[in-house]
Design an enzyme around this catalytic site. Structure first.
Site, PDB file in Angstrom:
ATOM      1  N   LYS A  92      -3.875   9.968   3.376  1.00 18.78           N
ATOM      2  CA  LYS A  92      -3.042   8.945   4.023  1.00 18.78           C
ATOM      3  C   LYS A  92      -3.210   7.647   3.264  1.00 18.78           C
ATOM      4  O   LYS A  92      -4.332   7.206   2.991  1.00 18.78           O
ATOM      5  CB  LYS A  92      -3.507   8.761   5.491  1.00 18.78           C
ATOM      6  N   LYS A 116     -11.653   2.549   4.380  1.00 21.68           N
ATOM      7  CA  LYS A 116     -10.829   1.891   5.389  1.00 21.68           C
ATOM      8  C   LYS A 116     -10.391   2.883   6.465  1.00 21.68           C
ATOM      9  O   LYS A 116     -10.519   2.628   7.658  1.00 21.68           O
ATOM     10  CB  LYS A 116      -9.593   1.300   4.687  1.00 21.68           C
ATOM     11  N   LYS A 128      -3.279   7.389  -2.392  1.00 26.55           N
ATOM     12  CA  LYS A 128      -2.438   6.247  -2.783  1.00 26.55           C
ATOM     13  C   LYS A 128      -1.507   6.730  -3.877  1.00 26.55           C
ATOM     14  O   LYS A 128      -1.866   7.617  -4.654  1.00 26.55           O
ATOM     15  CB  LYS A 128      -3.316   5.110  -3.316  1.00 26.55           C
ATOM     16  N   GLY A 167       4.146   2.664   3.099  1.00 25.66           N
ATOM     17  CA  GLY A 167       4.500   1.563   2.193  1.00 25.66           C
ATOM     18  C   GLY A 167       3.293   0.817   1.648  1.00 25.66           C
ATOM     19  O   GLY A 167       2.171   0.995   2.100  1.00 25.66           O
ATOM     20  N   ASP A 168       3.545   0.008   0.667  1.00 23.97           N
ATOM     21  CA  ASP A 168       2.582  -0.941   0.107  1.00 23.97           C
ATOM     22  C   ASP A 168       3.452  -1.944  -0.658  1.00 23.97           C
ATOM     23  O   ASP A 168       4.658  -2.072  -0.372  1.00 23.97           O
ATOM     24  CB  ASP A 168       1.559  -0.222  -0.797  1.00 23.97           C
ATOM     25  N   THR A 211      -0.367  -4.625   9.943  1.00 28.30           N
ATOM     26  CA  THR A 211      -1.399  -5.068   8.995  1.00 28.30           C
ATOM     27  C   THR A 211      -1.660  -6.567   9.165  1.00 28.30           C
ATOM     28  O   THR A 211      -2.818  -7.010   9.260  1.00 28.30           O
ATOM     29  CB  THR A 211      -0.981  -4.773   7.548  1.00 28.30           C
TER      30      THR A 211
HETATM   31  P1  NDP Z   1       5.019  -6.790  -0.190  1.00 28.57           P
HETATM   32  O1  NDP Z   1       5.650  -6.172  -1.363  1.00 28.57           O
HETATM   33  O2  NDP Z   1       5.733  -6.775   1.105  1.00 28.57           O
HETATM   34  O3  NDP Z   1       4.629  -8.306  -0.500  1.00 28.57           O
HETATM   35  C1  NDP Z   1       3.804  -8.650  -1.564  1.00 28.57           C
HETATM   36  C2  NDP Z   1       3.793 -10.158  -1.683  1.00 28.57           C
HETATM   37  O4  NDP Z   1       2.798 -10.535  -2.611  1.00 28.57           O
HETATM   38  C3  NDP Z   1       5.114 -10.702  -2.192  1.00 28.57           C
HETATM   39  O5  NDP Z   1       5.353 -11.954  -1.621  1.00 28.57           O
HETATM   40  C4  NDP Z   1       4.880 -10.822  -3.700  1.00 28.57           C
HETATM   41  O6  NDP Z   1       5.632 -11.845  -4.318  1.00 28.57           O
HETATM   42  C5  NDP Z   1       3.398 -11.177  -3.726  1.00 28.57           C
HETATM   43  N1  NDP Z   1       2.808 -10.604  -4.961  1.00 28.57           N
HETATM   44  C6  NDP Z   1       2.713  -9.302  -5.288  1.00 28.57           C
HETATM   45  N2  NDP Z   1       2.155  -9.155  -6.499  1.00 28.57           N
HETATM   46  C7  NDP Z   1       1.912 -10.399  -6.922  1.00 28.57           C
HETATM   47  C8  NDP Z   1       1.331 -10.911  -8.095  1.00 28.57           C
HETATM   48  N3  NDP Z   1       0.910 -10.097  -9.079  1.00 28.57           N
HETATM   49  N4  NDP Z   1       1.208 -12.247  -8.198  1.00 28.57           N
HETATM   50  C9  NDP Z   1       1.643 -13.065  -7.206  1.00 28.57           C
HETATM   51  N5  NDP Z   1       2.202 -12.631  -6.072  1.00 28.57           N
HETATM   52  C10 NDP Z   1       2.329 -11.323  -5.934  1.00 28.57           C
HETATM   53  O7  NDP Z   1       3.589  -6.065  -0.038  1.00 28.57           O
HETATM   54  P2  NDP Z   1       2.631  -6.026   1.228  1.00 28.57           P
HETATM   55  O8  NDP Z   1       2.753  -7.277   2.007  1.00 28.57           O
HETATM   56  O9  NDP Z   1       2.844  -4.719   1.902  1.00 28.57           O
HETATM   57  O10 NDP Z   1       1.208  -5.939   0.527  1.00 28.57           O
HETATM   58  C11 NDP Z   1       0.428  -7.086   0.236  1.00 28.57           C
HETATM   59  C12 NDP Z   1      -1.036  -6.697   0.053  1.00 28.57           C
HETATM   60  O11 NDP Z   1      -1.517  -6.102   1.258  1.00 28.57           O
HETATM   61  C13 NDP Z   1      -1.312  -5.657  -1.035  1.00 28.57           C
HETATM   62  O12 NDP Z   1      -2.593  -5.924  -1.579  1.00 28.57           O
HETATM   63  C14 NDP Z   1      -1.361  -4.344  -0.267  1.00 28.57           C
HETATM   64  O13 NDP Z   1      -2.102  -3.357  -0.949  1.00 28.57           O
HETATM   65  C15 NDP Z   1      -2.061  -4.813   0.999  1.00 28.57           C
HETATM   66  N6  NDP Z   1      -1.896  -3.972   2.178  1.00 28.57           N
HETATM   67  C16 NDP Z   1      -0.660  -3.619   2.634  1.00 28.57           C
HETATM   68  C17 NDP Z   1      -0.533  -2.888   3.785  1.00 28.57           C
HETATM   69  C18 NDP Z   1       0.789  -2.557   4.384  1.00 28.57           C
HETATM   70  O14 NDP Z   1       0.805  -1.986   5.464  1.00 28.57           O
HETATM   71  N7  NDP Z   1       1.920  -2.914   3.782  1.00 28.57           N
HETATM   72  C19 NDP Z   1      -1.722  -2.392   4.512  1.00 28.57           C
HETATM   73  C20 NDP Z   1      -2.972  -2.885   3.990  1.00 28.57           C
HETATM   74  C21 NDP Z   1      -3.033  -3.628   2.857  1.00 28.57           C
HETATM   75  P3  NDP Z   1       7.220 -11.686  -4.560  1.00 28.57           P
HETATM   76  O15 NDP Z   1       7.824 -11.938  -3.201  1.00 28.57           O
HETATM   77  O16 NDP Z   1       7.536 -12.740  -5.548  1.00 28.57           O
HETATM   78  O17 NDP Z   1       7.407 -10.295  -5.042  1.00 28.57           O
HETATM   79  O1  2IT Z   2      -3.375  -0.310   1.979  1.00 34.41           O
HETATM   80  C1  2IT Z   2      -2.976   0.226   3.038  1.00 34.41           C
HETATM   81  O2  2IT Z   2      -3.757   0.490   3.964  1.00 34.41           O
HETATM   82  C2  2IT Z   2      -1.543   0.514   3.181  1.00 34.41           C
HETATM   83  N1  2IT Z   2      -0.778   0.204   2.276  1.00 34.41           N
HETATM   84  C3  2IT Z   2      -1.032   1.208   4.410  1.00 34.41           C
HETATM   85  C4  2IT Z   2      -1.137   2.695   4.265  1.00 34.41           C
HETATM   86  C5  2IT Z   2      -0.540   3.513   5.384  1.00 34.41           C
HETATM   87  O3  2IT Z   2      -0.614   4.739   5.239  1.00 34.41           O
HETATM   88  O4  2IT Z   2      -0.011   2.976   6.357  1.00 34.41           O
END
Ligand code: NDP
Ligand code: 2IT
Length: 447
Positions: A92, A116, A128, A167-168, A211
């Site tokens: 997952k 996690k 992943k 998603g991520d 999240t």
């Molecule tokens: P999104 O794609 O929705 O958003 C990512 C954001 O971060 C965007 O605003 C993007 O900017 C910015 N960003 C990404 N890469 C860079 C970079 N190299 N430099 C500067 N800004 C950057 O992703 P998420 O919100 O889903 O994910 C954000 C973080 O949270 C990641 O580390 C992910 O692994 C983690 N995460 C996500 C989960 C989830 O459920 N989605 C769960 C747990 C952790 P721009 O808008 O310009 O693209």
């Molecule tokens: O980093 C993370 O925990 C996620 N991107 C969410 C993974 C999931 O299966 O909901």
């Protein structure tokens, strides 16, 4: 059999076996620095070589993804799924679409996910995947064609009891819908094979928010544990995606003051705090229009700092929610100088090793991502439960469950986080996450 493990010797071996995979090396070192002393007192883990086994993914698939763009050019990307560990449930974890995606990044994410997912208390293993495909600037049809081609390769490796992606970065509701549609088309089955689905086709309420909300809840728990109220605290949030935006939404509900959001073009700074109305505008702007902050309409309420990160602005709490290694040593120095009291990671591994070292030596309360951002995958697991039962729970029930899960993760961190005056959340999360996986692996024998 080794008598004791040494982190440097262990890392030498890992680096030899996985050359050039810097992010993966960083993640393993960060975790095993606190786990190795524990393992050295628990010979059964040492004898069974649990750490060596935990750092070798069960299976990795890499494939070509060929698709056609709107101008009829043929495009080639690389697709991946790293099935890291299924000791406590089906693989997952999310899919990331970003040009920087490579095996090192996916292995660090899969490794972190193992711990996690264990902390969530739910029966989910860890994986992943993703691609170096860049959704930015692509039309919906291009994204659709890419997702269909990606799923045409991926579908043979996933299944409700095998591997359930979500998603991520770069993969949100639009991409999950295209991926699910293609899976259904290929298999002729409506299976719970992805989470983060639309509400019309098996998605769960509160998954979108989970999240970010979870991170705000975890920060609240951590502060409360140390007799601090989150109300009126000034927060720096980075990112402007799924995690960042919903983290801000919950912080505002908790009456904290959010000074920043950021994206890859720079930082948006609201000196009096982002209002609920402004957040709705930002949601529309980032999620619907999909534009960059550099073009955000001018307004007296905020400033835009081009190509700058939020970390040098004076505040009380930092919540990095963008990407890995977004906080470097100089950023951490600035935060320490500015008197930040807590840092709670919405992103995975947002601090470089140097920054983490400074942070851990300081008095700042530090919630590592594997604990603080586990709310997303936890509600994904609840989506799987609802799909299995073929029913759906209410938003109130899901938010209550999310809150309880975050409180439970916090308690596990406190229980395993040492006897110091302040809880060591890094140690607490790593050890609590480790024990459950290690016990399951021991029970299976030599596999
Ligand atoms: P999104 O794609 O929705 O958003 C990512 C954001 O971060 C965007 O605003 C993007 O900017 C910015 N960003 C990404 N890469 C860079 C970079 N190299 N430099 C500067 N800004 C950057 O992703 P998420 O919100 O889903 O994910 C954000 C973080 O949270 C990641 O580390 C992910 O692994 C983690 N995460 C996500 C989960 C989830 O459920 N989605 C769960 C747990 C952790 P721009 O808008 O310009 O693209
Ligand atoms: O980093 C993370 O925990 C996620 N991107 C969410 C993974 C999931 O299966 O909901």
């Amino acid at each position: 059999m080794p008598n004791k493990l040494d982190i440097n010797a262990f890392m030498d071996g890992l680096q030899r076996r996985n050359p050039g995979e810097q992010e993966f090396h960083q993640a393993v070192r960060d975790v095993f620095e606190t786990v190795i002393p524990f393992v050295n007192y628990n010979k059964k883990y040492l004898d069974a070589r649990i750490l060596e086994r935990m750092t070798e993914p069960d299976k990795t698939v890499v494939f070509r993804v060929c698709w056609e763009d709107d101008d009829k050019n043929i495009r080639v990307n690389r697709g991946y799924r790293v099935q890291f560990n299924n000791s406590i449930g089906p693989y997952k974890g999310g899919l990331r679409f970003h040009p920087s995606v490579n095996l090192s990044i996916l292995k660090f994410l899969g490794f972190e996910q193992t711990f996690k997912n264990s902390l969530t208390t739910l029966p989910i293993g860890a994986g992943k995947g993703g691609s170096d495909f860049n959704p930015k600037g692509k039309s919906d049809r291009e994204v659709m064609r890419f997702c269909q081609s990606y799923m045409t390769q991926l579908y043979q490796h996933i299944g409700p009891d095998m591997d359930v992606p979500a998603g991520d970065i770069g993969v949100g509701a639009r991409e999950i819908s295209y991926l699910f549609g293609q899976h259904k088309r290929i298999t002729h089955k409506f299976l719970s094979v992805l989470t983060g689905k639309g509400l019309e086709f098996g998605g769960s309420l509160v998954r979108t928010e989970a999240t970010g909300y979870g991170n705000a809840y975890f920060a609240t728990e951590m502060l409360q544990q140390h007799d601090i109220d989150i109300k009126d605290k000034r927060c720096l949030v980075s990112g402007a995606g799924n995690v960042a935006i919903y983290c801000v939404e919950k912080l505002l509900q908790l009456e904290a003051v959010v000074l920043t959001l950021s994206d890859s073009s720079g930082t948006l700074y609201a000196k009096d705090g982002i209002s609920k109305e402004m957040l709705e505008d930002i949601k529309q702007y980032k999620f619907e229009a999909r534009k960059s902050f550099s073009e955000f309409p001018k307004n007296k309420q905020y400033k835009f700092f081009e190509n700058k990160k939020p970390w040098h602005i004076e505040a009380d709490i930092a919540l990095p929610c963008a990407t890995q290694n977004e906080i470097e040593k100089s950023d951490m120095k600035a935060m320490i100088k500015n008197g930040i009291i807590a840092l709670s990671e919405g992103a995975n591994m947002p601090c470089t090793s140097d920054a983490t070292k400074l942070l851990r030596e300081s008095d700042i309360l530090y919630a590592p991502g594997k604990a603080a951002n586990a709310g997303g995958v936890a509600v994904s697991a609840l989506e799987m439960s609802q799909n299995s039962q073929r029913l759906s729970w209410s938003a109130e029930e899901l938010e209550r469950k999310l809150r309880e899960i975050m409180q439970n993760i916090h308690s596990q961190c406190v229980k395993n986080g040492g006897d110091g005056k302040q809880t060591d959340y890094v140690q607490g999360a790593n050890i609590a996450g480790f024990i459950k996986i290690a016990e399951a692996m021991l029970a299976y024998g030599i596999v």
